[in-house]
Design a protein around this motif. Structure first.
Motif, short mmCIF file in Angstrom:
data_model
loop_
_atom_site.label_atom_id
_atom_site.label_comp_id
_atom_site.label_asym_id
_atom_site.label_seq_id
_atom_site.Cartn_x
_atom_site.Cartn_y
_atom_site.Cartn_z
N VAL A 16 18.27 0.26 -34.79
CA VAL A 16 17.22 -1.07 -34.44
C VAL A 16 17.94 -1.98 -33.49
O VAL A 16 17.48 -3.21 -33.35
N PHE A 17 19.26 -1.85 -33.21
CA PHE A 17 19.82 -2.72 -32.16
C PHE A 17 19.88 -2.30 -30.80
O PHE A 17 20.04 -1.13 -30.50
N THR A 18 19.49 -2.95 -30.10
CA THR A 18 19.30 -2.82 -28.55
C THR A 18 20.30 -3.90 -27.72
O THR A 18 20.67 -4.89 -28.02
N GLN A 19 21.26 -3.08 -26.93
CA GLN A 19 22.14 -3.84 -26.04
C GLN A 19 21.59 -3.88 -24.41
O GLN A 19 21.31 -2.75 -23.97
N LYS A 20 21.34 -4.91 -23.97
CA LYS A 20 20.90 -5.01 -22.31
C LYS A 20 21.98 -4.37 -21.64
O LYS A 20 23.23 -4.50 -21.79
N MET A 21 21.67 -3.56 -20.60
CA MET A 21 22.55 -2.93 -19.78
C MET A 21 21.90 -3.15 -18.35
O MET A 21 20.70 -3.24 -18.04
N SER A 22 22.86 -3.40 -17.45
CA SER A 22 22.44 -3.28 -16.06
C SER A 22 23.79 -3.00 -15.07
O SER A 22 24.85 -3.23 -15.51
N ALA A 23 23.48 -2.51 -13.91
CA ALA A 23 24.45 -2.29 -12.79
C ALA A 23 23.59 -2.54 -11.55
O ALA A 23 22.59 -1.93 -11.27
N THR A 24 24.71 -2.87 -10.65
CA THR A 24 24.10 -3.25 -9.55
C THR A 24 25.29 -2.80 -8.36
O THR A 24 26.57 -3.30 -8.60
N ILE A 25 24.88 -2.30 -7.49
CA ILE A 25 25.89 -1.70 -6.35
C ILE A 25 25.28 -2.00 -4.98
O ILE A 25 24.24 -1.81 -5.02
N GLU A 26 26.10 -2.24 -3.99
CA GLU A 26 25.77 -2.44 -2.68
C GLU A 26 26.88 -1.90 -1.79
O GLU A 26 28.05 -2.26 -2.18
N GLN A 27 26.39 -1.49 -0.41
CA GLN A 27 27.61 -0.96 0.30
C GLN A 27 28.22 -2.21 1.12
O GLN A 27 27.69 -3.32 1.13
N LYS A 28 29.49 -1.95 0.88
CA LYS A 28 30.57 -3.20 1.31
C LYS A 28 31.54 -2.40 2.40
O LYS A 28 32.59 -2.31 2.10
N GLY A 29 30.98 -2.50 3.55
CA GLY A 29 31.84 -1.89 4.66
C GLY A 29 32.51 -0.75 4.35
O GLY A 29 31.86 0.22 3.97
N PHE A 41 22.31 7.34 -28.87
CA PHE A 41 21.46 6.15 -28.52
C PHE A 41 20.38 6.67 -27.43
O PHE A 41 20.38 7.74 -26.76
N THR A 42 19.54 5.60 -27.14
CA THR A 42 18.47 5.81 -26.18
C THR A 42 18.39 4.92 -25.34
O THR A 42 18.46 3.56 -25.73
N ASP A 93 18.31 -1.76 -14.36
CA ASP A 93 18.35 -2.95 -15.45
C ASP A 93 17.25 -2.40 -16.43
O ASP A 93 16.55 -1.36 -16.37
N GLY A 94 18.01 -2.55 -17.63
CA GLY A 94 17.04 -2.15 -19.00
C GLY A 94 18.16 -2.45 -20.08
O GLY A 94 18.81 -3.34 -20.15
N GLY A 95 18.09 -1.42 -20.89
CA GLY A 95 18.82 -1.48 -22.25
C GLY A 95 19.07 -0.19 -23.02
O GLY A 95 18.27 0.86 -22.66
N CYS A 96 19.81 -0.31 -23.74
CA CYS A 96 20.23 1.06 -24.82
C CYS A 96 20.12 0.72 -26.18
O CYS A 96 20.33 -0.21 -26.57
N ARG A 97 19.34 1.64 -26.98
CA ARG A 97 19.20 1.22 -28.56
C ARG A 97 20.00 2.37 -29.16
O ARG A 97 19.83 3.47 -29.10
N VAL A 98 20.37 1.65 -30.13
CA VAL A 98 21.09 2.43 -31.26
C VAL A 98 20.50 1.81 -32.60
O VAL A 98 20.66 0.84 -33.02
#
Length: 184
Positions: A84-97, A59-60, A77-82
């Motif tokens: 003709v199909f694209t899957q939205k992808m996202s990841a968010t991390i924050e420091q928590k103590g 995939f790309t 944030d973005g997506g990955c393509r296999v």
């Protein structure tokens, strides 16, 4: 004499220890901020599923990296393509103590994604995050050999061993890329 020396030195050492611990914490926070700042920008690159049912699937991906205001962390944030199909992808991390970093991949384990339950910036070039969804436990490692390359590996725990299942090699690109061809 020994007792006199200890009674003079110990209070000075005791007074210095909190400032040393605070300096290490500040140093670590600055190192983490610096790492996450290097993730900001546009990223493009190939990936492959290297184990499991879909082994060999290539995939790309296209991602935009950003850092939140007022806290240490990042979002991709973005997506990955296999094909003709694209899957939205996202990841968010924050420091928590003291537990390190927490966040979500996609919509977290309550949806179709994974929870990021802990993590840390290992050095100025690598972050390791623990992933969880029900009985699935794993690790995501993002390593930056230089400011323009990011290698991401997702591994899952099988028995007592971590097995790599997804690998990506992302390159930083600028906003002038044309079509599907990224500028190198």
């Amino acid at each position: 004499m020994k007792r006199l020396l200890l009674s003079a030195v110990l209070p000075a050492v005791a007074m210095a220890l909190p400032s040393v611990a605070h300096a290490d914490t500040v140093k670590g926070a600055e190192r983490d901020k610096k790492f996450f700042k290097t993730v900001e920008g546009e990223w493009v690159g190939p990936g492959e599923i290297v184990a499991g049912k879909y082994k060999g699937t290539k995939f790309t991906c296209n991602f935009t990296g950003s850092t939140p205001d007022g806290t240490v962390g990042m979002s991709l944030d973005g997506g990955c393509r296999v094909g003709v199909f694209t899957q939205k992808m996202s990841a968010t991390i924050e420091q928590k103590g003291r537990s390190g970093y927490r966040g979500k991949f996609l919509d977290g384990s309550e949806g179709k994604g994974l929870d990021i339950i802990s993590g840390s910036v290992v050095d100025g070039r690598k972050v390791i995050l623990s992933l969880n969804r029900n009985q699935l436990n794993g690790v995501m490692q993002a390593r930056m050999p230089d400011d323009n390359l990011m290698h991401v590996t997702v591994s899952v725990r099988v028995d007592k061993q971590l097995v790599p299942v997804i690998g990506m090699k992302l390159s930083r690109v600028d906003g002038t890329a044309v079509g599907a061809i990224a500028k190198n």
